[in-house]
Scaffold this active site. Structure first.
Site, short mmCIF file in Angstrom:
data_model
loop_
_atom_site.label_atom_id
_atom_site.label_comp_id
_atom_site.label_asym_id
_atom_site.label_seq_id
_atom_site.Cartn_x
_atom_site.Cartn_y
_atom_site.Cartn_z
N LYS A 26 0.85 -1.19 0.00
CA LYS A 26 0.00 0.00 0.00
C LYS A 26 0.89 1.24 0.00
CE LYS A 26 -3.81 2.04 2.72
NZ LYS A 26 -4.66 1.81 3.92
N SER A 29 -9.43 1.84 2.97
CA SER A 29 -8.61 2.64 2.09
C SER A 29 -7.62 1.82 1.26
CB SER A 29 -7.84 3.69 2.90
OG SER A 29 -6.96 3.05 3.84
N SER A 89 -9.64 -0.55 7.10
CA SER A 89 -9.09 -0.33 5.76
C SER A 89 -8.39 -1.53 5.14
CB SER A 89 -8.14 0.87 5.77
OG SER A 89 -8.86 2.07 5.89
#
Length: 473
Positions: free
Chosen positions: A80, A155, A179
């Site tokens: 990420k 996210s 997330s």
């Protein structure tokens, strides 16, 4: 050969270690798949093609020299883009850091590299991880591989997409209110949020010091355990890092769930649930019982106050981190983040302290409720993913609370797993959530693995072609 990209880590690792598959071959397969499908899905902000091939060549030479770093040797993963990668830009999904190149890796990234994982690229995310949709105004919205008009969740949306579509075998994600788990549920994969402090957050952009977690995102529970085994461990660079940890490897998986007691708080877990999602979850509960688990009703007194406290804590702490940046770069932030910061600015110090006290009291009461119970269960997402571009900034702040039941595990700091448990009539994935007691991460993974093995929803990922380029036309 492309079917290899949907195999589990153990299978591919065996091929590599027995010299039947080279790390370079596998890395090239992964890169080619990204190039084929990422123009549609937008799972990546930065593809690390040259770096990944060079890393794979080194790992390949080690194999032929008789050196094997472990089960992740030569396995392509993504990271990420909230986590630092040495020599590779780390944007945080923002314009503020679009050209920032760190001089060291985040601890979790370094541990994966040391274990032989090939870092293939930096995955797309909601700006600064502050949202549940991965609609990014700077790098483009990520697309759900089951319907490219829909959000993938957030996210860590790019990480979930890359994993679901065979671009990578796993990804390192972050989880402040869900997330890791929400996008995993919405993309049909696995997401695991470990016990708070079990995995170092060092080298990750801060959202909330007291709520942030780093965790693995994979296609199977066993693969998440394999990644977590490498990622966890005390880190003096992270003040919240704990010294207590034990192996989470699933070497002897549970054959059934006899003797396992699962707590279910219906008033919370089924509040606001879409009937289509509820039907899938109820079937998953039936399967858990068929495996021998006992599902018992429980109460979680004070849950609403605790969850309201989470909002205060998160928005106060994130504002504290971003205030120095906002002084000079406020114009570079997206509209939904500006709205969030306004919410944080309205919070008093007394409200923050009250929220933390309420949280601690709630943790104590929940541990009391969980005596004699192995884990809590419920849905990960209570709503199917909605269409991209339909959410206004003023409502975005509540998305994580309306889309899923993930924030509970963050306010508690307890380990929590999302595992695929079926599809709605619209062929959109649903996730089953399992929340355990502190440092009982292995038990949560064992329960999830037993359920997953009995159902094999993971097989649907191989046959999903809805995101192929032809699907757009």
């Amino acid at each position: 050969m492309s079917e290899l990209l949907f195999e589990n880590i153990e299978t591919v690792s065996s091929l590599i270690q027995n010299k039947k598959l080279s790390p370079v071959e596998l890395t090239e397969l992964s890169i080619n798949r990204i190039k084929e499908h990422d123009p549609t899905l937008n799972a990546f902000i930065t593809l690390m093609e040259e770096e990944a091939i060079n890393q794979a060549r080194t790992l390949e030479k080690e194999i032929y020299d008789g050196k094997v770093r472990g089960f992740l040797h030569g396995i392509p993963i993504s990271v990420k883009d909230l986590l630092q990668t040495k020599g590779i830009r780390t944007t945080g999904g923002s314009k503020v850091f679009e050209d920032w190149i760190p001089n060291k890796d985040a601890t979790s990234v370094q541990k994966m590299k040391d274990a032989g994982a090939v870092i293939i690229g930096k995955a797309n995310l909601h700006e600064f991880a502050m949202g549940a949709t991965t609609e990014n105004p700077h790098y483009g919205s990520a697309k759900n591989p089951w319907n490219i008009k829909k959000i993938p969740g957030g996210s860590s949306g790019g990480s979930a997409i890359a994993t679901a579509t065979g671009m990578v075998f796993g990804s390192i994600g972050t989880d402040t209110a869900g997330s890791v788990r929400l996008p995993a549920a919405m993309c049909g994969t696995v997401g695991f949020k470990p016990t708070y402090g079990l995995v170092s957050r060092y080298g990750s952009f801060t959202f909330s010091w007291s709520l942030d977690h780093v965790g693995p995102m994979t296609r199977t529970v066993k693969d998440s355990a394999a990644m977590l085994e490498v990622m966890m461990g005390h880190d003096p660079l992270d003040h919240s890092s704990i010294k207590k940890s034990c192996s989470v490897q699933l070497n002897e998986p549970l054959k059934d769930l006899k003797g396992i007691k699962l707590g279910f708080y219906q008033d919370y877990m089924f509040s606001g649930i879409d009937p289509r999602v509820k039907r899938v979850i109820e079937k998953a509960f039936n399967q858990l019982e068929l495996l021998g688990a006992e599902i018992v009703p429980i109460d979680l007194p004070g849950i609403q106050e605790a969850l309201e406290g989470l909002k205060v804590i998160a928005q106060t702490e994130v504002l504290s981190f971003h205030n120095p940046i906002l002084k000079n770069h406020s114009h570079l932030y997206g509209d939904d983040l500006k709205f969030r910061f306004k919410y944080g600015q309205d919070q008093l110090a007394s409200a923050y302290l009250t929220a933390q006290r309420t949280r601690n009291e709630f943790i104590g009461r929940t541990l009391e409720q969980m005596k004699g119970i192995d884990a809590l269960i419920g849905p990960t997402n209570v709503q199917p993913p909605f269409d991209i571009g339909t959410m206004v900034p003023e409502q975005a702040i509540s998305n994580m609370f309306t889309l899923g039941k993930t924030p509970l595990a963050n306010i508690l700091g307890f380990p929590a797993l999302s595992v695929a448990c079926g599809f709605t009539e619209d062929e959109l994935p649903v996730g089953l959530q399992i929340i355990g007691k502190p440092l009982c991460d292995k038990r949560v993974l064992e329960i999830g693995d037993c359920y997953e093995t009995s159902q094999q929803w993971v097989q649907a990922l191989k046959t999903n072609i809805r995101y192929f380029n032809a699907y757009q036309h």
